[in-house]
Write a protein that holds these residues in place. Structure first.
Motif, PDB file in Angstrom:
ATOM      1  N   LEU A   1       0.819  -1.213   0.000  1.00  0.00           N
ATOM      2  CA  LEU A   1       0.000   0.000   0.000  1.00  0.00           C
ATOM      3  C   LEU A   1       0.855   1.267   0.000  1.00  0.00           C
ATOM      4  N   LYS A   2       2.100   1.160   0.466  1.00  0.00           N
ATOM      5  CA  LYS A   2       2.971   2.340   0.485  1.00  0.00           C
ATOM      6  C   LYS A   2       3.834   2.432  -0.761  1.00  0.00           C
ATOM      7  N   GLY A   3       3.685   1.477  -1.671  1.00  0.00           N
ATOM      8  CA  GLY A   3       4.488   1.510  -2.887  1.00  0.00           C
ATOM      9  C   GLY A   3       5.901   0.993  -2.674  1.00  0.00           C
ATOM     10  N   LYS A   4       6.150   0.384  -1.496  1.00  0.00           N
ATOM     11  CA  LYS A   4       7.497  -0.111  -1.212  1.00  0.00           C
ATOM     12  C   LYS A   4       7.706  -1.529  -1.743  1.00  0.00           C
ATOM     13  N   ALA A   5       6.594  -2.203  -2.070  1.00  0.00           N
ATOM     14  CA  ALA A   5       6.687  -3.580  -2.576  1.00  0.00           C
ATOM     15  C   ALA A   5       5.529  -3.835  -3.522  1.00  0.00           C
ATOM     16  N   LYS A   6       5.698  -4.870  -4.341  1.00  0.00           N
ATOM     17  CA  LYS A   6       4.647  -5.289  -5.276  1.00  0.00           C
ATOM     18  C   LYS A   6       4.105  -6.641  -4.802  1.00  0.00           C
ATOM     19  N   PRO A   7       2.888  -6.976  -5.210  1.00  0.00           N
ATOM     20  CA  PRO A   7       2.353  -8.283  -4.804  1.00  0.00           C
ATOM     21  C   PRO A   7       3.309  -9.443  -5.078  1.00  0.00           C
ATOM     22  N   PHE A   8       4.020  -9.391  -6.233  1.00  0.00           N
ATOM     23  CA  PHE A   8       4.920 -10.495  -6.567  1.00  0.00           C
ATOM     24  C   PHE A   8       6.099 -10.623  -5.592  1.00  0.00           C
ATOM     25  N   ASP A   9       6.356  -9.564  -4.819  1.00  0.00           N
ATOM     26  CA  ASP A   9       7.455  -9.617  -3.847  1.00  0.00           C
ATOM     27  C   ASP A   9       7.083 -10.400  -2.594  1.00  0.00           C
ATOM     28  N   CYS A  10       5.785 -10.722  -2.454  1.00  0.00           N
ATOM     29  CA  CYS A  10       5.318 -11.363  -1.224  1.00  0.00           C
ATOM     30  C   CYS A  10       5.502 -12.878  -1.333  1.00  0.00           C
ATOM     31  N   LYS A  11       6.081 -13.460  -0.292  1.00  0.00           N
ATOM     32  CA  LYS A  11       6.405 -14.894  -0.329  1.00  0.00           C
ATOM     33  C   LYS A  11       5.156 -15.777  -0.394  1.00  0.00           C
ATOM     34  N   VAL A  12       4.046 -15.274   0.119  1.00  0.00           N
ATOM     35  CA  VAL A  12       2.847 -16.126   0.152  1.00  0.00           C
ATOM     36  C   VAL A  12       1.886 -15.842  -1.009  1.00  0.00           C
ATOM     37  N   PHE A  13       2.206 -14.802  -1.839  1.00  0.00           N
ATOM     38  CA  PHE A  13       1.319 -14.416  -2.944  1.00  0.00           C
ATOM     39  C   PHE A  13       1.088 -15.587  -3.905  1.00  0.00           C
ATOM     40  N   GLY A  14      -0.194 -15.912  -4.107  1.00  0.00           N
ATOM     41  CA  GLY A  14      -0.539 -16.957  -5.066  1.00  0.00           C
ATOM     42  C   GLY A  14      -0.256 -18.367  -4.573  1.00  0.00           C
ATOM     43  N   LYS A  15       0.357 -18.466  -3.405  1.00  0.00           N
ATOM     44  CA  LYS A  15       0.644 -19.805  -2.856  1.00  0.00           C
ATOM     45  C   LYS A  15      -0.283 -20.017  -1.656  1.00  0.00           C
ATOM     46  N   ALA A  16       0.149 -19.560  -0.468  1.00  0.00           N
ATOM     47  CA  ALA A  16      -0.727 -19.697   0.706  1.00  0.00           C
ATOM     48  C   ALA A  16      -1.838 -18.652   0.686  1.00  0.00           C
TER      49      ALA A  16
ATOM     50  N   THR B   1      -4.466 -16.643  -1.634  1.00  0.00           N
ATOM     51  CA  THR B   1      -5.169 -16.562  -2.922  1.00  0.00           C
ATOM     52  C   THR B   1      -6.528 -15.898  -2.682  1.00  0.00           C
ATOM     53  N   PRO B   2      -7.217 -15.473  -3.752  1.00  0.00           N
ATOM     54  CA  PRO B   2      -8.530 -14.845  -3.540  1.00  0.00           C
ATOM     55  C   PRO B   2      -9.515 -15.744  -2.782  1.00  0.00           C
TER      56      PRO B   2
ATOM     57  N   CYS C   1      -4.930  -7.083   0.819  1.00  0.00           N
ATOM     58  CA  CYS C   1      -4.909  -6.785  -0.621  1.00  0.00           C
ATOM     59  C   CYS C   1      -5.435  -7.935  -1.477  1.00  0.00           C
ATOM     60  N   MET C   2      -5.607  -9.125  -0.879  1.00  0.00           N
ATOM     61  CA  MET C   2      -6.097 -10.281  -1.635  1.00  0.00           C
ATOM     62  C   MET C   2      -7.584 -10.508  -1.391  1.00  0.00           C
ATOM     63  N   VAL C   3      -8.149  -9.703  -0.474  1.00  0.00           N
ATOM     64  CA  VAL C   3      -9.490  -9.983   0.025  1.00  0.00           C
ATOM     65  C   VAL C   3     -10.593  -9.776  -1.005  1.00  0.00           C
ATOM     66  N   SER C   4     -10.503  -8.679  -1.732  1.00  0.00           N
ATOM     67  CA  SER C   4     -11.589  -8.338  -2.635  1.00  0.00           C
ATOM     68  C   SER C   4     -11.039  -8.172  -4.035  1.00  0.00           C
TER      69      SER C   4
ATOM     70  N   ALA D   1      -6.084  -8.252  -7.856  1.00  0.00           N
ATOM     71  CA  ALA D   1      -6.015  -7.783  -9.248  1.00  0.00           C
ATOM     72  C   ALA D   1      -4.801  -8.403  -9.952  1.00  0.00           C
ATOM     73  N   TYR D   2      -3.645  -8.454  -9.259  1.00  0.00           N
ATOM     74  CA  TYR D   2      -2.453  -9.075  -9.851  1.00  0.00           C
ATOM     75  C   TYR D   2      -2.675 -10.563 -10.078  1.00  0.00           C
ATOM     76  N   PHE D   3      -3.367 -11.188  -9.131  1.00  0.00           N
ATOM     77  CA  PHE D   3      -3.623 -12.625  -9.242  1.00  0.00           C
ATOM     78  C   PHE D   3      -4.465 -12.902 -10.482  1.00  0.00           C
TER      79      PHE D   3
END
Lengths: 376, 89
Positions: free
Chosen positions: A327-342, A344-345, A352-355, A362-364
């Motif tokens: 949310l602060k622009g310091k990281a992107k969703p792809f930088d998150c270790k759990v994005f798309g793995k643990a 998901t929508p 950021c994955m909730v809605s 949106a990235y997913f």
């Protein structure tokens, strides 16, 4: 003022017009600009139409907190769950709210277990439900930014006018400027400019962003939702940056004025006052960033009437979740270790994955189109 | 998601509700948030059952033309469709 004469008759998606805007932006943008689009509706437009792909690499979008479902802390969802679990009660809310898990369950799961929980198209349906069920408590779990607060005010007004004593409001209305201020005031956010939310501005007027532009020296351009609106607004931001300006511009003049909808603002002021504290999921406590019913309407305030059954524990997201940095622009969703793995929508761990309007969701969904966005 | 498709007022009842037409879809919305007078034929911006403000005829028709283009592009498969979940902002 932009030099591009928008030929409105050509519509807002004319490919030639889009190309012309993209070419101008490419020509005039000479250094990296991080633009926060505060509103989930803009996130959707940017991702859906792949705007990152046609814009130069210098333009980076930072997806802001403008999604009321995403920012709802788990303890407030637990409130909704506690209220919906009361006997003889109907709980009504809107949007994706029923999908979001609290600490143990979600409203959707509770509904599957037989509780009367309704996801409405329009808040107005609450009045109808209360009238049709005079022997039941009807609780409206009200969410949203400045756009929808006046709508809740109208509901309270109608409940009073129609002498409805079985309707209660759990108010979670939040405000944009304080959230933006919270993100910027830490000094570590990487945001150079803002796309201003349009529907919020229809109600509040674009004057609410003037302190932000002034304090943080960031251009703010209030933008419509069509892809060419967003492109036009990006061009205006680029030009402000090149000229060393940081003012509020209104690209969405067809629906937004500086003063906004005064009647709606009056309604809000009649029924609501500021909360001293409200915790935003992914950001934390932001003082004076939310509203509650004024004390004289406490007979309608679910938080006061049903105080005894509401859980008081504050609940944070999993430590692995980096939504705050996203949310602060310091990281992107792809930088998150759990994005798309643990995370998901269908099983969101963080805000950021909730809605569907959250950055990670949106990235997913559209991520394959926006690999450029993968580079933080 | 917020959309900004202007809707044309086709009827107004005594309870301050208007029947509006949004690109062929008819629905009822309340005019309780609008201070100025609204007449049949006017265009309004609606959000979850409320008219939020009036929009000039010229702007409204341009906006509708744009959405028609988007709808056409979707029909041609140029843009994928999405779940119609409307969030409440």
């Amino acid at each position: 003022m932009s030099e591009v004469e928008v030929d409105l008759i050509e519509g807002f998606r004319n490919p030639e017009h889009m190309k012309a805007l993209a070419a101008l932006i490419k020509k005039e943008c000479t250094s990296k600009i991080n633009i926060m689009e505060v509103c989930g509706g803009h996130t959707h437009t940017i991702m859906k139409f792949g705007l990152s792909q046609i814009l130069p690499d210098f333009i980076e979008f930072v997806h802001g907190p403008g999604c009321p479902v995403c920012i709802m802390p788990k303890e407030r969802i637990d409130h909704a769950i506690a209220l919906a679990s009361m006997p003889n009660t109907i709980l009504a809310t809107l949007g994706d709210m029923i999908r979001v898990p609290g600490s143990k369950t979600s409203l959707q799961k509770l509904r599957a277990e037989g509780k009367d929980i309704r996801s409405l198209y329009s808040p107005l349906d609450v009045i109808k439900i209360a009238k049709e069920n005079p022997d039941k408590n009807v609780v409206f779990f009200a969410i949203g930014f400045e756009t929808t607060t006046p709508m809740s005010a109208v509901l309270v007004q109608q409940a009073i006018e129609q002498n409805l004593s079985n309707i209660f409001f759990h108010i979670n209305h939040v405000t944009v400027p304080e959230a933006v201020d919270a993100i910027m005031s830490g000094g570590d956010a990487k945001i150079d400019a803002f796309l201003g939310p349009s529907h919020v501005s229809v109600i509040t007027g674009f004057k609410i962003y003037e302190p932000i532009a002034e304090t943080y020296h960031t251009p703010v351009v209030v933008s419509g939702f069509e892809p060419t609106d967003v492109m036009e607004s990006v061009l205006r931001i680029v030009r402000q940056m090149n000229e060393g300006k940081s003012v509020v511009e209104n690209e969405y003049a067809r629906a937004v004025s500086r003063e906004g909808n005064l009647k709606a603002q009056e309604l809000v002021d009649t029924y609501f006052e500021q909360r001293e504290h409200f915790r935003w999921r992914g950001i934390g406590d932001i003082p004076m960033s939310a509203l509650k019913l004024r004390p004289k309407f406490s007979a309608f305030d679910a938080e006061i009437v049903f105080d005894e059954i509401l859980p008081k524990t504050e609940l944070n997201d999993h430590k692995m979740c980096i939504c705050g940095d996203i949310l602060k622009g310091k990281a992107k969703p792809f930088d998150c270790k759990v994005f798309g793995k643990a995370c998901t929508p269908s099983n969101p761990m963080g805000s950021c994955m909730v809605s569907s309007e959250g950055a990670c969701a949106a990235y997913f969904k559209y991520g394959k189109l926006n690999l450029k966005g993968a580079k933080a | 998601m917020c959309l900004s498709i202007p809707s044309r007022v086709v009827e107004i009842d005594e309870n301050n509700y208007a029947t509006v037409d949004t690109m062929g879809v008819k629905r009822k919305v309340t005019l309780d948030l609008i201070a100025e007078e609204v007449n049949v034929g006017d265009y309004v911006l609606i959000h979850v059952g409320f008219a939020m403000n009036k929009i000039s005829k010229e702007h409204a028709e341009d906006s509708i033309a744009a959405y028609n283009e988007i709808a056409e592009a979707m029909r041609d498969g140029e843009i994928s469709d999405e779940e119609g979940n409307s969030n409440y902002v």
